[in-house]
Design a protein around this motif. Structure first.
Motif, PDB file in Angstrom:
ATOM      1  N   CYS A   1      38.798  17.922  62.010  1.00 13.88           N
ATOM      2  CA  CYS A   1      39.707  18.367  60.953  1.00 13.88           C
ATOM      3  C   CYS A   1      40.313  19.729  61.279  1.00 13.88           C
TER       4      CYS A   1
ATOM      5  N   TYR B   1      35.044  24.781  51.438  1.00 11.51           N
ATOM      6  CA  TYR B   1      35.068  23.401  50.946  1.00 11.51           C
ATOM      7  C   TYR B   1      35.389  22.389  52.031  1.00 11.51           C
ATOM      8  N   PHE B   2      35.476  22.837  53.273  1.00 11.92           N
ATOM      9  CA  PHE B   2      35.775  21.919  54.370  1.00 11.92           C
ATOM     10  C   PHE B   2      34.512  21.595  55.150  1.00 11.92           C
ATOM     11  N   PRO B   3      34.504  20.419  55.791  1.00  8.28           N
ATOM     12  CA  PRO B   3      33.288  20.025  56.511  1.00  8.28           C
ATOM     13  C   PRO B   3      32.999  20.938  57.701  1.00  8.28           C
TER      14      PRO B   3
ATOM     15  N   LEU C   1      46.816  23.793  53.888  1.00  8.53           N
ATOM     16  CA  LEU C   1      46.339  24.671  52.816  1.00  8.53           C
ATOM     17  C   LEU C   1      47.550  25.137  52.005  1.00  8.53           C
TER      18      LEU C   1
ATOM     19  N   THR D   1      39.107  31.607  50.000  1.00  5.66           N
ATOM     20  CA  THR D   1      38.643  30.808  48.867  1.00  5.66           C
ATOM     21  C   THR D   1      38.650  29.312  49.161  1.00  5.66           C
ATOM     22  N   SER D   2      39.257  28.902  50.271  1.00  3.79           N
ATOM     23  CA  SER D   2      39.304  27.460  50.536  1.00  3.79           C
ATOM     24  C   SER D   2      38.376  27.014  51.663  1.00  3.79           C
TER      25      SER D   2
ATOM     26  N   LEU E   1      44.731  16.309  59.687  1.00  7.04           N
ATOM     27  CA  LEU E   1      45.495  17.536  59.449  1.00  7.04           C
ATOM     28  C   LEU E   1      45.617  17.773  57.955  1.00  7.04           C
ATOM     29  N   ILE E   2      45.178  18.924  57.483  1.00  3.28           N
ATOM     30  CA  ILE E   2      45.233  19.214  56.049  1.00  3.28           C
ATOM     31  C   ILE E   2      45.959  20.539  55.822  1.00  3.28           C
TER      32      ILE E   2
END
Lengths: 271, 271, 271
Positions: free
Chosen positions: B8, B63-65, B41, B59-60, B38-39
């Motif tokens: 990811c 929450y990702f693996p 933000l 802050t993000s 692909l993510i």
């Protein structure tokens, strides 16, 4: 390109991001070709602005892997006699209306084949007259991704007869060039039609004088932060290799009050 | 993290959504590391606003693996001497310019290793001076995703010497705290620099008086809909654990006329 | 649907694109269900506008493959007594707050089962009171994608008791219909509540007279480019099958000064 990997589809539209139109096209695609990688180029092309879409496609397609399918739906003529088409080059596929959005591709890439998307077997069963992105273009791209040969999608077309927009380009003048603003990007950078073939001359040779909207620009830098101050416009090589006008930490388009298509006078040795 | 899944990549930029710049970075990535998830933000970080990007990343990322590669390109210094870098923590990789955008990461996470992206074998063959997101950062993230060890990407750097922004934080005052608006979100919520360590005190202890732009706030609720009316600002715990100022079904930033960085006075027991 | 492919999750929110809220939800999802295809419907639903989200979901869900999980978080009541729910139909799953955002789904699809997302085993371990999209809804969608049966997510609910918005619909009048603008799209097209059952009559039968905001419309075309000129509004079948009001190469909403919910008078044979 029958044996090429076709796992990536790009999407370029003027559909905006407030509706679910783009999402719906992707739903259609993954229903036909699950596992396809979907990459957005932009969905904020100004409504009906074929020329901007053509430019974005031109400057982005070289960075995608071979076999990529570029799906471009800026289609003010949806439902009319304009043909939905697919075109292949040695490196990629392009699925779009035949309205000039492929002008740069047709001008710069060898065209292997072109077809009209006339085979109803590769449309959605129910068709609207106002959303061919969903009903014709997305299914075509997805079937290509799933391995359907281009020739299956419909009648062959003569590439030379496909629609082309008049492309901007600098015109030679007595003392230099008359050029144009081809594109204004998110940062307000003005990307001109002085392309890679002439950019080196402007950016590294004798300093030219550039006049745009009554403002004269004589500075040029290799990168934005090389400019010693904010607020003064300068020339720089854009990432497309074209000459651009920029302002450090600012918006050149707003500063100069310039819109897409604005002319620039470029002269040499007279300041 | 050689054996960790690295499938990811997140993307955070100030490139906007009108151009194809983000799409081009993704094209580069899938060319090197096909199948990567692909993510986005955000790509609407205000142009050149490193501090906002730093906050969004902070802050993000939790929450990702594990093994996620965070690619952050807010890079006003592109082309200058500022280094492109990659950093690893026990949980993730961060690829970014060394301009402070990793300030919160450097302050809160153990840094396993840091390198300059100096190995040209992992750049695009042709390089611009104005779009390292495409030419250096995206390839680095993609090669990490493809399993290249961090140390291969370039020269090691001393983590302690990486650029850090001054981070906002509440200052103790005679009768309370002087705090700041760290971020204003899409809803107009004002997220303050009063973090999880002090939030409980403000939100569940003796009711404080908060003054911002000459408006006094004494209400606090556990969630937006607990507020009995629209139009009256109140304190609430933001999803980051920070104290926020919000308005039910409204925009606190617009109502209070406040911008990022605005100060708040927080006092106890005096109203 | 235990044996159906569940590899696709759509996302529909009012979270905007300036923050990383949507990205965070996707991070949570890929941590639980790696490899899931994530498709954005829209994240620019106006803040707290449940009705617009309901319409977008209604018109887009039929184009997704069977087994798709639709995650919709427009949730002004986050943290309050409103229930987070999941609903299954023969074709799809819907994960959303019980606030009416599923109104069209409940009205038009057979509901197989409905549950409250009350089982904490399928929430994030730490929960906020202001971001259930991250803490409850995204995990639920991801666990469904990973194959968890719907019934595992929490207590069964009676579908008939789920929240429904009053849905617009045309009202019969002496000389025709009183209809409403259901949605204004990115192009400024006005999509009305005259649906497929009545659209054919308006678009192919005796020409009606449509009055909206004191402007009378008597033209109708099959597609935008069939209109002979810009600037004159006309009736056309929207891609949802509803009657729409459009302007060729223009914005009907701006031209007519009309907002969502505006009434239209449709009369027959009187002009």
């Amino acid at each position: 390109m029958a044996t090429t990997d076709r796992s990536c589809i790009t999407l370029l539209t003027d559909f905006g991001l407030t509706d679910a139109y783009v999402g719906v096209m992707k739903g259609v695609i993954v229903g036909i070709a699950p596992g396809t990688t979907l990459i957005d180029l932009s969905h904020l092309v100004p409504p009906q602005d074929i020329a901007t879409a053509a430019w974005l496609l031109h400057t982005s397609h070289p960075y995608f892997p071979p076999g990529t399918i570029h799906l471009c739906v800026v289609d003010p003529g949806v439902g009319s006699a304009r043909l939905p088409i697919a075109v292949s080059t040695p490196r990629a596929f392009f699925v779009a209306p035949d309205n000039g959005v492929l002008s740069y591709i047709l001008a710069s890439e060898p065209i292997v084949a072109a077809v009209a998307l006339s085979n109803p077997a590769y449309h959605l069963p129910q068709q609207s007259t106002t959303f061919h992105g969903r009903d014709i273009f997305a299914p075509a791209a997805a079937h290509l991704a799933a391995g359907v040969p281009l020739a299956e999608l419909g009648e062959p077309l003569e590439p030379a007869r496909l629609e082309r927009l008049p492309l901007y380009g600098p015109e030679l003048q007595a003392n230099g060039l008359r050029a144009h603003v081809l594109h204004i990007d998110h940062f307000g950078n003005l990307i001109t039609d002085v392309g890679p073939d002439r950019a080196a001359e402007l950016l590294t040779g004798v300093t030219p004088t550039v006049t745009i909207n009554n403002v004269t620009i004589t500075r040029r830098y290799r990168y934005y932060a090389e400019a010693p101050e904010d607020g003064t416009p300068f020339l720089v090589a854009d990432s497309s290799g074209h000459v651009a006008i920029a302002v450090r930490n600012g918006n050149a388009a707003a500063l100069l009050g310039v819109k897409r298509g604005a002319p620039l006078a470029i002269s040499y040795g007279t300041h």
